[in-house]
Write a protein that holds these residues in place. Sequence first.
Motif, short mmCIF file in Angstrom:
data_model
loop_
_atom_site.label_atom_id
_atom_site.label_comp_id
_atom_site.label_asym_id
_atom_site.label_seq_id
_atom_site.Cartn_x
_atom_site.Cartn_y
_atom_site.Cartn_z
N UNK A 187 0.92 -1.13 0.54
CA UNK A 187 0.48 -0.39 -0.19
C UNK A 187 1.05 1.16 0.13
N UNK A 188 1.86 1.09 0.39
CA UNK A 188 3.56 1.85 0.19
C UNK A 188 4.50 2.00 -0.38
N UNK A 189 5.20 2.62 -1.00
CA UNK A 189 6.41 2.71 -1.88
C UNK A 189 6.82 4.10 -1.12
N UNK A 190 8.52 4.13 -1.37
CA UNK A 190 9.19 5.21 -0.86
C UNK A 190 8.67 5.92 -2.65
N UNK A 191 8.53 7.36 -2.58
CA UNK A 191 9.21 7.85 -3.70
C UNK A 191 10.22 7.53 -5.04
N UNK A 192 11.11 7.20 -4.40
CA UNK A 192 12.65 6.89 -5.95
C UNK A 192 12.23 5.49 -6.24
N UNK A 193 11.85 4.50 -5.62
CA UNK A 193 10.90 2.72 -5.89
C UNK A 193 9.73 3.41 -6.83
N UNK A 194 8.76 4.64 -6.85
CA UNK A 194 7.62 4.35 -7.52
C UNK A 194 8.44 4.89 -8.39
N UNK A 195 9.21 6.49 -8.90
CA UNK A 195 9.60 6.40 -9.70
C UNK A 195 10.30 5.43 -10.35
N UNK A 196 11.30 4.38 -10.44
CA UNK A 196 12.29 3.78 -10.94
C UNK A 196 10.76 1.97 -11.73
N UNK A 197 9.56 2.67 -11.06
CA UNK A 197 8.48 1.68 -12.14
C UNK A 197 8.87 2.41 -13.51
N UNK A 198 8.77 2.99 -13.37
CA UNK A 198 8.97 3.97 -15.12
C UNK A 198 10.13 4.29 -16.00
N UNK A 199 9.48 3.92 -16.62
CA UNK A 199 10.91 3.84 -18.07
C UNK A 199 12.24 5.42 -17.73
N UNK A 200 13.34 4.72 -18.20
CA UNK A 200 14.75 5.29 -17.45
C UNK A 200 14.78 6.79 -18.38
N UNK A 201 13.84 6.78 -19.82
CA UNK A 201 13.89 8.53 -19.67
C UNK A 201 12.65 9.31 -19.65
N UNK A 202 11.90 8.59 -18.58
CA UNK A 202 10.48 9.62 -18.01
C UNK A 202 11.10 9.80 -16.66
N UNK A 203 11.83 8.88 -16.00
CA UNK A 203 11.96 9.44 -14.65
C UNK A 203 12.85 11.21 -14.76
N UNK A 204 13.50 11.81 -15.40
CA UNK A 204 13.58 13.39 -15.28
C UNK A 204 12.45 13.81 -15.35
N UNK A 205 11.96 13.80 -16.02
CA UNK A 205 10.70 14.66 -16.59
C UNK A 205 9.60 13.56 -15.55
N UNK A 206 9.31 13.33 -14.80
CA UNK A 206 8.66 12.79 -13.42
C UNK A 206 8.82 13.30 -12.09
#
Length: 601
Positions: A187-206
Amino acid sequence: MSEAKVQSETVELIEVLHVEDESDFADLTATFLEREDDQFTVETATTADDGLERIDDRRPDCVVSDYNMPGMNGLEFLQTVRERYPDLPFILFTGKGSEAIASDAISAGVTDYLQKGSGTEQYELLANRIRNSVRARRRAQQVDRQRQLARLTEFAGNTGGWELDRKSGTVLLTAGSRRIIGRPDQAEIPLEEAIALFHPDDRVDIRHTLTRAFETGEELHNTWRLQPRDGDERLIEMTITPVVESGGRVTKLRGAGHDITDRKERRQELEKYETIIEALTDAVYVLDKEGRFTFVSDELVELVGYDRETILGSTPSLIKDEDGVKRAEHHLGRLLSSDGPQTVKFEVTIQPCDGASIACEDNMGVLPYEGDEFDGSVGTLRDITGCKERAWELERQNARLEEYASIVSHELRNPLMTAQGRLELAQADCDSPHLDEVGDAVDRCQALIDDLLALAQSGNAVGTAEPVTLSELAEECWQTTPSADATLAVETDQTISSDRSRLQQLFENLFRNAVNHGGGEVTVTVGEIADGFYVADDGAGIPDEERDNIFEAGYSTADDGTGFGLAIVKEIVEAHGWEIRVTDSESGGARFEITGVEVTD
């Protein structure tokens, strides 16, 4: 077993920070607590400043603090902790006891107050107070999380809802989000772990988008590529809404993520088909299950002359004659049958709004559907008026050519027969090698007349196709071929669909070609290949540089050849819709392969 030990079996690991300036007492307290309950892990700090640094670096489950400490005392330490971490359990464990201190501590939000004492009972009491405080906080956090999830679910609905807490840096996930990322129990995860679920090219924009939402308080929209650990990449359309406190500071971000992967794929598929339709020069139509037009392309509107509003909702009887409507209904029945074709092609006559009727080729198929519920049909109309006129003109030309060829053949044969007779009389009267050469010339003229007439006739469309057994027809044709000591080998029992008389011409010309170029003792083989048959010989073969020319009318490498035999073969092949190619036989001779043949056995 003590009550504390029994309770410890149901309590998760508890991290305790003990702030005590006397290191010996701090070590003693840690020893007693960890011995009392093996789920306790105790860290110590000797000053309040050191304790704050530890809390900021790694927040414990409970803080136990002395009162008298150098620099910042326990009460001041409590007040500072409360400003930063309002719900963190804090127990004041001090040897300095007074009602005033207790009252001030309670006013500052202390969780519990306990005086130091001698004996193990005091540590057992401290352990119990710690457990109760942590348990109460965790229950409160669970209740608060459920409330947050309820609010978040109400905000996001059944989509991938989430909430990012600015202070903690953790992301709370709704059931929809957990389903999308493949983590149903997290139910709860750290922000960086959540961002890591997305494509590497999208993470800076997130990260940039989240920072902008915190700083500006704007509602933002974006689309990112989610790459869950299990499953294919998904395209998520995200709406981010800031949660603003009374002071105007953004403390949280709430998001609603919509999985638009299938929608985008459908849009791309639709755009592809729209592009194809726009590129088509044929008229395109779609009929519903009731047989009424639901879509017509610009080309169809232009073809029939009716405006689009008139056509849509009408049946094909608006633009097709009665025979065309019946023919379309017949072919639709074929398409809907269990063993029917995927598409059908047939000719129809279109009756435009104004002007003469138009001959069209209707290429029709059914729309995809599930079960027994027919959903409609789709098709294209191609104007073939010009093609049919050219075909009719070609037929007339071919008929005239055949007629002229017959006349020329007839008119030439009579004087040649006269010449042949006079030659025989002359040969009876005298013996001269010149007369033999005249005889060869007369024979060549007769052969040319036969081949020219056959070539003129071979351009016509084939007659009625029938099953023909290759082995029987090959043996029959060999009997009429001047073959000297040549041999025929038949290595096929295929039966094919063809015009028997034209196929006979084909065999006779290929056999004659093999004997003329391969020598009197050549072996000619008729065999089968995947989608046709071949005629091969073991003669000298055909050089590569000559293979592009051998099917041209009049081309021959033999002194007594007319050059029309293989041209006739090619005409017959093309009239059947087949293809022919020449290659080397296994023995190095010539091999003619005829493909695209319908084999019936």
